[in-house]
Design a protein around this motif. Structure first.
Motif, PDB file in Angstrom:
ATOM      1  N   ASN A 191      19.441  11.545  13.908  1.00 32.27           N
ATOM      2  CA  ASN A 191      18.926  10.608  12.911  1.00 32.27           C
ATOM      3  C   ASN A 191      17.425  10.793  12.659  1.00 32.27           C
ATOM      4  N   SER A 192      16.827  11.874  13.194  1.00 33.14           N
ATOM      5  CA  SER A 192      15.370  12.034  13.134  1.00 33.14           C
ATOM      6  C   SER A 192      14.973  13.282  12.367  1.00 33.14           C
ATOM      7  N   ASP A 193      13.779  13.232  11.787  1.00 28.97           N
ATOM      8  CA  ASP A 193      13.173  14.384  11.120  1.00 28.97           C
ATOM      9  C   ASP A 193      12.236  15.144  12.046  1.00 28.97           C
ATOM     10  N   VAL A 194      11.641  14.421  12.995  1.00 23.64           N
ATOM     11  CA  VAL A 194      10.621  14.996  13.874  1.00 23.64           C
ATOM     12  C   VAL A 194      10.895  14.551  15.299  1.00 23.64           C
TER      13      VAL A 194
ATOM     14  N   ALA B 224       4.126  20.536   8.466  1.00 16.92           N
ATOM     15  CA  ALA B 224       5.480  21.023   8.733  1.00 16.92           C
ATOM     16  C   ALA B 224       6.509  20.335   7.833  1.00 16.92           C
ATOM     17  N   LEU B 225       6.323  19.051   7.606  1.00 17.18           N
ATOM     18  CA  LEU B 225       7.234  18.336   6.704  1.00 17.18           C
ATOM     19  C   LEU B 225       7.109  18.863   5.274  1.00 17.18           C
ATOM     20  N   PHE B 226       5.877  19.129   4.854  1.00 16.64           N
ATOM     21  CA  PHE B 226       5.663  19.675   3.520  1.00 16.64           C
ATOM     22  C   PHE B 226       6.350  21.037   3.387  1.00 16.64           C
ATOM     23  N   ALA B 227       6.180  21.878   4.422  1.00 13.00           N
ATOM     24  CA  ALA B 227       6.788  23.206   4.375  1.00 13.00           C
ATOM     25  C   ALA B 227       8.310  23.113   4.355  1.00 13.00           C
ATOM     26  N   ARG B 228       8.870  22.190   5.127  1.00 14.07           N
ATOM     27  CA  ARG B 228      10.328  22.046   5.139  1.00 14.07           C
ATOM     28  C   ARG B 228      10.842  21.603   3.772  1.00 14.07           C
ATOM     29  N   GLN B 229      10.098  20.706   3.155  1.00 13.91           N
ATOM     30  CA  GLN B 229      10.485  20.242   1.825  1.00 13.91           C
ATOM     31  C   GLN B 229      10.394  21.370   0.802  1.00 13.91           C
ATOM     32  N   ALA B 230       9.372  22.206   0.938  1.00  6.92           N
ATOM     33  CA  ALA B 230       9.133  23.254  -0.056  1.00  6.92           C
ATOM     34  C   ALA B 230      10.023  24.473   0.149  1.00  6.92           C
ATOM     35  N   THR B 231      10.328  24.800   1.410  1.00  2.40           N
ATOM     36  CA  THR B 231      11.025  26.054   1.696  1.00  2.40           C
ATOM     37  C   THR B 231      12.393  25.880   2.339  1.00  2.40           C
ATOM     38  N   GLY B 232      12.648  24.680   2.874  1.00  2.00           N
ATOM     39  CA  GLY B 232      13.889  24.467   3.608  1.00  2.00           C
ATOM     40  C   GLY B 232      13.824  24.947   5.037  1.00  2.00           C
TER      41      GLY B 232
ATOM     42  N   MET C  81       0.838  -1.188   0.000  1.00  6.48           N
ATOM     43  CA  MET C  81       0.000   0.000   0.000  1.00  6.48           C
ATOM     44  C   MET C  81       0.881   1.250   0.000  1.00  6.48           C
ATOM     45  N   TYR C  82       0.325   2.358  -0.493  1.00  6.89           N
ATOM     46  CA  TYR C  82       1.045   3.626  -0.523  1.00  6.89           C
ATOM     47  C   TYR C  82       1.084   4.211   0.885  1.00  6.89           C
ATOM     48  N   LYS C  83       2.290   4.514   1.362  1.00  7.61           N
ATOM     49  CA  LYS C  83       2.465   5.118   2.679  1.00  7.61           C
ATOM     50  C   LYS C  83       3.235   6.423   2.505  1.00  7.61           C
ATOM     51  N   PRO C  84       2.546   7.551   2.562  1.00  9.36           N
ATOM     52  CA  PRO C  84       3.172   8.823   2.211  1.00  9.36           C
ATOM     53  C   PRO C  84       4.272   9.268   3.163  1.00  9.36           C
ATOM     54  N   MET C  85       4.330   8.707   4.373  1.00 10.86           N
ATOM     55  CA  MET C  85       5.359   9.107   5.328  1.00 10.86           C
ATOM     56  C   MET C  85       6.574   8.176   5.303  1.00 10.86           C
ATOM     57  N   THR C  86       6.642   7.289   4.343  1.00 14.93           N
ATOM     58  CA  THR C  86       7.798   6.395   4.248  1.00 14.93           C
ATOM     59  C   THR C  86       9.082   7.221   4.128  1.00 14.93           C
ATOM     60  N   GLY C  87      10.064   6.880   4.946  1.00 14.08           N
ATOM     61  CA  GLY C  87      11.326   7.601   4.949  1.00 14.08           C
ATOM     62  C   GLY C  87      11.419   8.668   6.013  1.00 14.08           C
ATOM     63  N   VAL C  88      10.288   9.036   6.620  1.00 17.85           N
ATOM     64  CA  VAL C  88      10.286  10.030   7.699  1.00 17.85           C
ATOM     65  C   VAL C  88      10.614   9.339   9.010  1.00 17.85           C
ATOM     66  N   ARG C  89      11.513   9.918   9.778  1.00 24.98           N
ATOM     67  CA  ARG C  89      11.933   9.331  11.047  1.00 24.98           C
ATOM     68  C   ARG C  89      11.470  10.214  12.200  1.00 24.98           C
TER      69      ARG C  89
ATOM     70  N   ALA D  44      19.939  22.368  18.943  1.00 25.66           N
ATOM     71  CA  ALA D  44      21.399  22.465  18.965  1.00 25.66           C
ATOM     72  C   ALA D  44      22.040  21.202  18.399  1.00 25.66           C
ATOM     73  N   ILE D  45      21.336  20.090  18.521  1.00 28.17           N
ATOM     74  CA  ILE D  45      21.831  18.811  17.994  1.00 28.17           C
ATOM     75  C   ILE D  45      21.475  18.657  16.524  1.00 28.17           C
ATOM     76  N   ASN D  46      20.248  19.022  16.171  1.00 30.68           N
ATOM     77  CA  ASN D  46      19.747  18.861  14.802  1.00 30.68           C
ATOM     78  C   ASN D  46      18.944  20.108  14.432  1.00 30.68           C
ATOM     79  N   PRO D  47      19.564  21.093  13.813  1.00 31.25           N
ATOM     80  CA  PRO D  47      18.878  22.357  13.514  1.00 31.25           C
ATOM     81  C   PRO D  47      17.684  22.211  12.580  1.00 31.25           C
ATOM     82  N   ASP D  48      17.623  21.137  11.818  1.00 28.71           N
ATOM     83  CA  ASP D  48      16.556  20.974  10.828  1.00 28.71           C
ATOM     84  C   ASP D  48      15.365  20.181  11.351  1.00 28.71           C
ATOM     85  N   ILE D  49      15.420  19.740  12.600  1.00 28.47           N
ATOM     86  CA  ILE D  49      14.368  18.865  13.104  1.00 28.47           C
ATOM     87  C   ILE D  49      13.083  19.652  13.354  1.00 28.47           C
TER      88      ILE D  49
END
Length: 410
Positions: free
Chosen positions: A96-99, A193-201, A1-9, A121-126
């Motif tokens: 190692n995490s996105d969220v 938030a994940l969509f915005a990060r992907q679109a805008t950084g 099945m399609y899982k749109p969050m695949t790869g998100v940690r 401070a550990i992961n500025p992009d989280i």
């Protein structure tokens, strides 16, 4: 099945249901969710053996619906965040995490070093997610809240569900009623938030409070109150139907069960409804033969409908209503919901095996992608995946043993 969050940690430091329910939804959508549990006690919800007067754990099994439901599909790591020896492990997990998601209160977050500035401070992009009772600002930001208090009582649900003159407050319809709605809300916020990060950084801080979710659920009435400058009036409700429409309201059957009619526009359905209940003459009764007359004489019509529906048992009426186009519903208890044919036809009850290999079922998260039901799975045993997750981060068997001896991990 399609899982749109695949790869998100996702890294979760949370207990009970509110924020963990969000992790469960994200896991069903394909995210890899690692749940950090206290190295000795685990999630506090694991210790609840009875809830609302019933057993919360299946006898002779590890399966506990109140834990497995909001923790389905996750991996559990036992980590003593309060110990200095655990800090490096925590930081590796954050890197190692996105969220990062938590429902710990500000003092606990500060004590454990998991506040926004610590994690960033550990992961500025989280993406940093906080679930709370009453929000992150104001005098009550440090105050804890359960859904029965912040969502149900404080946000208007309890008052709205309690009839005038009642001698007790209406309880929540189900355990974790607000927590599960809040968890779905958080999951939606994380997706945005994940969509915005992907679109805008740019990364985000996502805040969701039980009070806010409850107010959103009650907004129909709350917005009317703000327009009127006070609580909207609650006109006396007739015993049957509604004040202006006999085809809206609940009616009791002969075996003390209920049907709920919700035909807010009675005109298109009145003739067919009268035929269905075996009283076709009501449609031409001079009191009810136009929509205007029906609304003006709603109380009288409601009394007649109540008398008729009280003559037959629930199952007979369910069969009689089959195929009727007017909106209505059977009033079901939890067992009725579990066996609802529409839920099952749409894959919204999912089967899986518990840790002992016994077939179980739970309600699936309600969002489906490409018409495919979510895959339901069990929650993790306590610290079940500690070695596995840390090995993926490069920890050797020797280092894992050292951390266990130090009490940093379980």
């Amino acid at each position: 099945m399609y899982k749109p969050m695949t790869g998100v940690r996702v890294l979760e430091v949370a207990q009970f249901t509110f924020v963990p329910a969000a992790g469960a939804v994200l896991a069903e959508w394909g995210a890899e969710v690692v749940k950090i549990e206290h190295a000795e006690r685990g999630d506090g919800q694991r210790g609840l053996t009875t809830v609302l007067g019933v057993d919360a754990i299946s006898e002779g099994s590890s399966f506990s619906p109140i834990f497995d439901a909001p923790n389905r599909g996750k991996r559990s790591v036992g980590l003593a965040l309060e110990r200095p020896e655990a800090r490096a492990v925590f930081e590796d997990l954050v890197r190692n995490s996105d969220v990062f998601m938590t429902n710990f209160l500000p003092p606990a977050r500060a004590k454990l070093g998991i506040e926004l500035e610590d994690v960033r401070a550990i992961n500025p992009d989280i993406i940093y997610v906080r679930g709370s009772g009453y929000g992150q600002r104001g005098e009550e930001s440090d105050m804890g809240g359960y859904d029965m208090s912040a969502f149900w009582a404080r946000a208007g649900g309890a008052a709205g569900a309690t009839p005038p003159g009642a001698d007790r407050l209406a309880p929540m319809p189900a355990g974790a009623y607000g927590d599960n709605q809040g968890g779905m809300t958080i999951a939606g916020g994380v997706a945005a938030a994940l969509f915005a990060r992907q679109a805008t950084g740019e990364t985000s801080v996502v805040d969701v409070s039980l009070l806010g979710v409850g107010a959103w659920a009650s907004q129909f009435t709350v917005n009317l109150a703000m327009m009127a400058g006070g609580p909207p009036p609650r006109p006396p409700a007739p015993r049957h139907g509604s004040a202006r429409n006999p085809l809206v309201g609940s009616y009791r059957t002969s075996d003390d069960r209920w049907l709920l009619l919700s035909m807010v526009q009675p005109g298109p359905y009145w003739h067919g409804f009268c035929d269905l209940i075996g009283r076709p003459e009501l449609a031409t009764d001079e009191r009810f033969d136009t929509v205007q007359k029906l609304m003006a004489n709603a109380s009288a019509a409601g009394e007649i409908i109540a008398e008729v529906l009280a003559t037959r048992p629930y199952d007979e009426w369910i069969a009689a209503f089959e195929g009727f186009k007017g909106p209505w519903a059977s009033v079901q208890d939890a067992w009725g919901v579990a066996n609802d044919p529409a839920l099952r036809a749409n894959g919204l009850v999912g089967a899986f095996e518990d840790a002992e290999g016994v077939r179980r079922e739970m309600i699936a998260s309600p969002v489906q992608f490409d018409g495919t039901p979510a895959e339901v799975s069990r929650g993790p045993l306590f610290a079940e995946h500690t070695d596995e997750v840390l090995a993926e981060l490069g920890y050797s068997d020797e280092r894992l043993l050292e951390l266990k001896i130090a009490g940093a991990i379980t």
